[in-house]
Scaffold this motif. Structure first.
Motif, PDB file in Angstrom:
ATOM      1  N   PHE A  53       0.797  -1.225   0.000  1.00 44.26           N
ATOM      2  CA  PHE A  53       0.000   0.000   0.000  1.00 44.26           C
ATOM      3  C   PHE A  53       0.836   1.285   0.000  1.00 44.26           C
ATOM      4  O   PHE A  53       0.287   2.369   0.182  1.00 44.26           O
ATOM      5  N   GLU A  69      -6.444   3.684   4.758  1.00 42.49           N
ATOM      6  CA  GLU A  69      -7.378   4.650   4.178  1.00 42.49           C
ATOM      7  C   GLU A  69      -6.883   6.080   4.387  1.00 42.49           C
ATOM      8  O   GLU A  69      -7.000   6.929   3.491  1.00 42.49           O
ATOM      9  N   ARG A  91      -4.198   6.764   1.894  1.00 40.22           N
ATOM     10  CA  ARG A  91      -4.727   6.917   0.543  1.00 40.22           C
ATOM     11  C   ARG A  91      -5.458   8.248   0.372  1.00 40.22           C
ATOM     12  O   ARG A  91      -5.502   8.796  -0.721  1.00 40.22           O
ATOM     13  N   LEU A 116      -1.785   6.331  -3.649  1.00 39.76           N
ATOM     14  CA  LEU A 116      -2.741   5.380  -4.208  1.00 39.76           C
ATOM     15  C   LEU A 116      -2.109   4.194  -4.914  1.00 39.76           C
ATOM     16  O   LEU A 116      -2.777   3.175  -5.119  1.00 39.76           O
ATOM     17  N   TRP A 119      -2.314   3.774  -9.749  1.00 45.71           N
ATOM     18  CA  TRP A 119      -3.705   3.518  -9.412  1.00 45.71           C
ATOM     19  C   TRP A 119      -4.642   3.748 -10.594  1.00 45.71           C
ATOM     20  O   TRP A 119      -5.506   2.918 -10.898  1.00 45.71           O
TER      21      TRP A 119
END
Length: 416
Positions: A74, A99, A102, A107, A127
């Motif tokens: 991530f 989250e 992001r 992303l 992304w």
């Protein structure tokens, strides 16, 4: 634009944890693959374990290994939030950290791949390119009158193939997903429904064909990670499966092509521009990528893979063909199958061989069998073609996608 929901992130985290613990705890792979993951699932050290069924008890090395995988996947290191994984233990809390990262624009996603060798490679994907690819597949299937109401996936969501089809595609369509054992049990119990889209790989569909699985009208499938035999595809459609879409690609590229019939060429995805026969250029990043296969082009944007390029190696300045050597080994009366690969240790340019012995030969001493094969090969191969190291196993090891993995390595990705 698709957004990763908490539920999707939890599913990905569970898949990463299962994969990493399966890699570190040899012999427990099936246990971790079959585990159901929940937002309340939490990773704890043995000293803090309470016996809660949602606990995943790990030691410090395992925790660091899991956390490193999550950070890399991530891109948490780019947001400075990776240390927050130390403060929390539940997957829901980890999902909140992801989250938050992001929301700050981090992303991109990093996938890992090693194929059938022990060499793990890392590939970062933008992304927007991933979302565009998922949307292309949705549009392609809609053009072929496929109404997708539910995704039933046998592919873990931390693989790029599983990520695009079992995370992004249902997020874009806002439809439910069944994964893992739920997907398998639903299929085997013949409880699929019209509008289901199966996401699988050749070994799964081969099993469906062998079990004579029946499919209700309006169920479609996507197959990737390797070619599926035409007779398997025919058996599936004879048993009611409406259509199987085949996707060609790899972890480095993502999807490259798609077709809806095994006797047709693949259609090149709009992301790619042909550069020579076997090279593609990303039309956004302008990066040129060489494909692992030789391609035959039928027309602009239409192609089919012909053969792998990595069949020829150089040993002591001479060309060797591992597949040819493996075919010679399989002629030995006590060997039913064989694989030959390059030894990667310390830049070695020598070969190693995997021997799958006939059942009657497995009862003897492994060392004796290897000595017999080595002596037998001495008259049939050139000195530079002779494998330096032999391993005997009952079967060729594969990962959870049915792809062969290196027999001397711990499970890796394409496990990853």
């Amino acid at each position: 634009m698709a957004k990763l929901t908490t539920g999707s992130i939890v599913d990905i985290l569970g898949a990463i944890i299962a994969d990493e613990l399966g890699r570190l705890r040899m012999g427990d792979e099936q246990l971790w693959k079959g585990r159901q993951w929940h937002p309340s699932s939490h990773v704890v050290f043995a000293s803090k374990a309470s016996g809660d069924p949602h606990e995943v008890v790990v030691d410090s090395f395992e925790w660091m290994s899991i956390a490193s995988r999550v950070v890399e996947f991530f891109q948490l290191n780019s947001s400075g939030l990776e240390d927050y994984l130390l403060r929390f233990s539940t997957l829901e809390q980890w999902a909140e950290v992801i989250e938050t990262s992001r929301e700050d624009g981090r992303l991109d996603i990093t996938f890992c791949s090693s194929g059938s060798t022990a060499q793990v490679t890392h590939h970062r994907h933008h992304w927007m390119a991933l979302v565009a690819e998922a949307q292309f597949f949705i549009d392609f299937m809609h053009r072929h009158d496929v109404d997708i109401k539910r995704v039933v996936s046998f592919v873990p969501p931390h693989h790029i193939y599983g990520f695009i089809f079992s995370i992004l595609l249902p997020e874009l369509l806002q439809i439910p997903v069944l994964r893992g054992l739920k997907a398998l049990s639903t299929t085997q119990a013949q409880q699929l429904q019209s509008g289901d889209l199966l996401i699988g790989f050749p070994a799964v569909f081969e099993q469906c064909a062998q079990l004579d699985t029946a499919f209700p009208r309006g169920v479609h499938a996507v197959c990737s990670t390797g070619p599926c035999a035409p007779q398997v595809l025919k058996a599936l459609t004879d048993n009611g499966l409406s259509r199987v879409f085949e996707v060609y690609g790899c972890t480095e590229t993502g999807g490259v092509g798609i077709r809806n019939s095994h006797d047709e060429p693949y259609q090149l995805l709009p992301r790619w521009i042909k550069q020579g026969n076997d090279e593609l250029m990303d039309n956004v990043s302008r990066q040129v990528i060489e494909l692992p296969d030789s391609l035959k082009w039928h027309a602009p944007g239409l192609f089919e893979p012909v053969k792998r390029k990595d069949d020829t190696l150089s040993i002591c300045g001479k060309s060797v063909h591992p597949e040819t050597i493996a075919r010679v080994i399989k002629q030995h009366p006590n060997i039913s199958d064989a694989r030959v690969r390059l030894i990667h240790e310390q830049e070695s340019r020598a070969l190693k061989a995997l021997l799958i012995a006939d059942p009657d030969s497995r009862s003897g001493q492994t060392e004796t069998l290897i000595a017999q094969v080595r002596t037998w090969l001495a008259d049939k191969l050139e000195p530079h073609e002779l494998p330096k190291r032999f391993t005997v196993r009952e079967t060729v090891p594969t990962n959870e996608l049915g792809k062969e993995i290196d027999w001397e390595s711990q499970p890796d990705l394409m496990r990853r």
